[in-house]
Scaffold this active site. Structure first.
Site, PDB file in Angstrom:
ATOM      1  N   CYS A  64      53.978  54.823  33.997  1.00 48.41           N
ATOM      2  CA  CYS A  64      53.626  53.432  34.313  1.00 48.41           C
ATOM      3  C   CYS A  64      54.239  52.985  35.642  1.00 48.41           C
ATOM      4  CB  CYS A  64      54.076  52.510  33.189  1.00 48.41           C
ATOM      5  SG  CYS A  64      53.571  50.801  33.441  1.00 48.41           S
ATOM      6  N   CYS A  68      60.085  48.201  34.136  1.00 47.05           N
ATOM      7  CA  CYS A  68      60.748  47.536  33.004  1.00 47.05           C
ATOM      8  C   CYS A  68      61.968  48.358  32.553  1.00 47.05           C
ATOM      9  CB  CYS A  68      59.769  47.364  31.848  1.00 47.05           C
ATOM     10  SG  CYS A  68      58.203  46.630  32.373  1.00 47.05           S
ATOM     11  N   CYS A  71      62.047  50.462  29.231  1.00 49.30           N
ATOM     12  CA  CYS A  71      60.862  51.207  28.775  1.00 49.30           C
ATOM     13  C   CYS A  71      60.898  52.704  29.073  1.00 49.30           C
ATOM     14  CB  CYS A  71      59.606  50.587  29.373  1.00 49.30           C
ATOM     15  SG  CYS A  71      58.101  51.307  28.673  1.00 49.30           S
ATOM     16  N   CYS A 108      46.939  48.353  16.702  1.00 50.42           N
ATOM     17  CA  CYS A 108      47.343  47.870  18.027  1.00 50.42           C
ATOM     18  C   CYS A 108      47.407  49.039  19.000  1.00 50.42           C
ATOM     19  CB  CYS A 108      48.722  47.229  17.963  1.00 50.42           C
ATOM     20  SG  CYS A 108      48.869  45.978  16.698  1.00 50.42           S
ATOM     21  N   CYS A 139      43.998  44.900  18.178  1.00 52.16           N
ATOM     22  CA  CYS A 139      44.946  44.357  19.153  1.00 52.16           C
ATOM     23  C   CYS A 139      45.098  45.388  20.257  1.00 52.16           C
ATOM     24  CB  CYS A 139      46.293  44.114  18.466  1.00 52.16           C
ATOM     25  SG  CYS A 139      47.595  43.588  19.605  1.00 52.16           S
ATOM     26  N   CYS A 199      49.379  37.377  21.163  1.00 54.08           N
ATOM     27  CA  CYS A 199      50.565  38.011  20.573  1.00 54.08           C
ATOM     28  C   CYS A 199      51.597  38.086  21.686  1.00 54.08           C
ATOM     29  CB  CYS A 199      50.211  39.400  20.055  1.00 54.08           C
ATOM     30  SG  CYS A 199      51.653  40.332  19.481  1.00 54.08           S
ATOM     31  N   ARG A 271      56.855  38.693  13.943  1.00 52.02           N
ATOM     32  CA  ARG A 271      56.891  40.116  13.574  1.00 52.02           C
ATOM     33  C   ARG A 271      58.257  40.727  13.849  1.00 52.02           C
ATOM     34  NH1 ARG A 271      52.969  41.846  16.249  1.00 52.02           N
ATOM     35  NH2 ARG A 271      51.556  41.212  14.616  1.00 52.02           N
TER      36      ARG A 271
HETATM   37  N1  SAM Z   1      52.244  47.979  29.467  1.00 50.49           N
HETATM   38  C1  SAM Z   1      51.992  46.902  28.592  1.00 50.49           C
HETATM   39  C2  SAM Z   1      52.925  45.756  28.791  1.00 50.49           C
HETATM   40  O1  SAM Z   1      54.035  45.932  29.268  1.00 50.49           O
HETATM   41  O2  SAM Z   1      52.539  44.642  28.457  1.00 50.49           O
HETATM   42  C3  SAM Z   1      51.992  47.275  27.137  1.00 50.49           C
HETATM   43  C4  SAM Z   1      52.983  48.197  26.519  1.00 50.49           C
HETATM   44  S1  SAM Z   1      54.682  47.656  26.438  1.00 50.49           S
HETATM   45  C5  SAM Z   1      55.410  49.127  25.813  1.00 50.49           C
HETATM   46  C6  SAM Z   1      54.741  46.450  25.129  1.00 50.49           C
HETATM   47  C7  SAM Z   1      56.055  45.836  24.778  1.00 50.49           C
HETATM   48  O3  SAM Z   1      56.872  46.742  24.055  1.00 50.49           O
HETATM   49  C8  SAM Z   1      56.962  45.392  25.917  1.00 50.49           C
HETATM   50  O4  SAM Z   1      56.579  44.175  26.462  1.00 50.49           O
HETATM   51  C9  SAM Z   1      58.314  45.271  25.233  1.00 50.49           C
HETATM   52  O5  SAM Z   1      58.493  43.988  24.720  1.00 50.49           O
HETATM   53  C10 SAM Z   1      58.201  46.285  24.078  1.00 50.49           C
HETATM   54  N2  SAM Z   1      59.103  47.435  24.303  1.00 50.49           N
HETATM   55  C11 SAM Z   1      58.914  48.458  25.166  1.00 50.49           C
HETATM   56  N3  SAM Z   1      59.953  49.317  25.131  1.00 50.49           N
HETATM   57  C12 SAM Z   1      60.837  48.828  24.231  1.00 50.49           C
HETATM   58  C13 SAM Z   1      62.124  49.259  23.771  1.00 50.49           C
HETATM   59  N4  SAM Z   1      62.701  50.355  24.239  1.00 50.49           N
HETATM   60  N5  SAM Z   1      62.740  48.512  22.829  1.00 50.49           N
HETATM   61  C14 SAM Z   1      62.154  47.394  22.356  1.00 50.49           C
HETATM   62  N6  SAM Z   1      60.961  46.931  22.762  1.00 50.49           N
HETATM   63  C15 SAM Z   1      60.309  47.631  23.695  1.00 50.49           C
HETATM   64 FE1  SF4 Z   2      54.775  49.839  31.772  1.00 51.03          FE
HETATM   65 FE2  SF4 Z   2      56.540  50.039  29.819  1.00 51.03          FE
HETATM   66 FE3  SF4 Z   2      56.631  47.967  31.444  1.00 51.03          FE
HETATM   67 FE4  SF4 Z   2      54.577  48.186  29.693  1.00 51.03          FE
HETATM   68  S1  SF4 Z   2      56.735  47.891  29.190  1.00 51.03           S
HETATM   69  S2  SF4 Z   2      54.474  47.632  31.866  1.00 51.03           S
HETATM   70  S3  SF4 Z   2      54.376  50.413  29.646  1.00 51.03           S
HETATM   71  S4  SF4 Z   2      56.979  50.108  32.028  1.00 51.03           S
END
Ligand code: SAM
Ligand code: SF4
Ligand code: DTB
Length: 325
Positions: A64, A68, A71, A108, A139, A199, A271
């Site tokens: 990606c 973040c 992530c 989802c 979703c 959501c 949730r």
């Molecule tokens: N890329 C898209 C986005 O960021 O909106 C969708 C996927 S992203 C993995 C969806 C959500 O998963 C993130 O906004 C975050 O809140 C949650 N998430 C991701 N990694 C996580 C982690 N290690 N622990 C807890 N929540 C996590």
């Molecule tokens: Fe990309 Fe992960 Fe951020 Fe979603 S949460 S935008 S998958 S880096």
């Protein structure tokens, strides 16, 4: 009028004009008052013993372009997650059928994208149509949307779009630098305008302060209308990410966040999302008592583990919970 946590009649009705003083009074209330109030408000608006089950599938994993800090799928971090292409429709359908057989009512689909590219729209819409045809709620979470894309997804049969604010406006830049809070709000508005249910929630345990948690809750609760679904994620620390060694979160603080979300968005479904794998059954029971009405089921979230089916079956049995329609 100062906030009275025992004035359940007043608290049970949604409103989007929360002041910081009111949000602080909720989040920092004596724990017993907070839980009593959250559970009372919960049962005014929801079935107190029913928990809805959603199941996740990562339809496009890793690589990606966003950074973040939590992530596993960001190309900025070395986490060992391998980047893959968008899954084919038949594999998605198989996973959705298995999820339905396992009792999930919502499927989802998550993609590790910064935004939805026009070239991927058709494939994603086919997945939405396919899952919908199984009689499940749909979703997706695909990153940012441009004008018109939300309507395209809605026309394919999309019920919910997940797009989290994750933390307070102030702390956001400490976690993510490749997009802004306003970018998030902008996509949420497009989703809402297309008539898709929203959501939207966040993550607790990223080293944020109590003020940041209160700030996140205020942002969510001052959306008008409230998000229909509010995922509260407990950080799952992932090796190789900047948050791999974040200070471990106190369970009581996590339950406070669930209870405050419940109280501030009384009709929304809160949730209990990521992080259940690391939680005791007692901690999860407290989350349900605080007003969580939904979980993710299945042994994997997107890239990290989730409790196995037998553990959840046992927990539902022990707590007398039923699966919500
Ligand atoms: N890329 C898209 C986005 O960021 O909106 C969708 C996927 S992203 C993995 C969806 C959500 O998963 C993130 O906004 C975050 O809140 C949650 N998430 C991701 N990694 C996580 C982690 N290690 N622990 C807890 N929540 C996590
Ligand atoms: Fe990309 Fe992960 Fe951020 Fe979603 S949460 S935008 S998958 S880096
Ligand atoms: C949300 O708020 N939590 C889910 C869903 N929306 C997409 C994702 C949790 C991901 C946890 C980390 C992982 O498995 O990669």
């Amino acid at each position: 009028m100062p906030l009275d946590l025992l004035d359940i009649d007043r608290l049970a009705a949604p409103r989007s004009d929360w002041t910081r003083a009111e949000a602080e009074a909720v989040y920092r209330a004596p724990f017993n008052d907070l839980i009593f109030s959250a559970q009372s408000v919960h049962r005014r608006n929801h079935d107190a013993n029913a928990v809805q089950k959603s199941q996740l599938l990562s339809i496009k994993t890793g690589g990606c372009a966003e950074d973040c800090g939590y992530c596993s799928q960001s190309a900025f971090h070395k986490t060992g997650v391998k980047a893959s292409k968008l899954m084919p429709l038949d594999a998605v359908m198989e996973a959705a059928e298995r999820a339905k057989a396992g009792g999930a009512t919502r499927f989802c689909m998550g993609a590790a994208w910064r935004d939805l590219k026009p070239r991927d729209e058709k494939a994603v819409c086919d997945m939405i149509e396919g899952v919908k045809s199984l009689g499940m709620e749909t979703c997706v979470t695909l990153g940012m949307l441009k004008d018109g894309q939300a309507q395209t997804l809605k026309d394919a049969g999309l019920d919910y779009y997940n797009h989290n604010l994750d933390t307070s406006r102030e702390y956001y830049q400490s976690v993510i630098t490749t997009r802004t809070y306003e970018d998030r709000i902008d996509t949420l508005a497009k989703v809402r305008e297309a008539g898709i249910s929203v959501c939207c929630g966040g993550i607790i345990g990223m080293g944020e302060s109590e003020d940041d948690r209160i700030g996140l809750l205020m942002e969510l609760a001052n959306l008008d209308p409230h998000p229909e679904s509010v995922p509260v994620n407990h950080l799952v620390p992932v090796g190789g990410t900047p948050l791999a060694h974040a200070e471990p979160l106190d369970g009581v603080d996590f339950v406070r966040a669930i209870a405050a979300a419940r109280l501030m968005m009384p009709r929304s479904t809160v949730r209990l999302s990521a992080g259940r794998e690391g939680m005791s059954r007692e901690l999860q029971a407290l989350c349900f008592l605080a007003g969580a009405g939904s979980i993710f089921v299945g042994e994997e979230l997107l890239t990290t583990p989730n409790p196995d089916v037998s553990a959840d079956t046992n927990m539902f049995g022990a707590l007398g919970l039923t699966a919500a329609e």
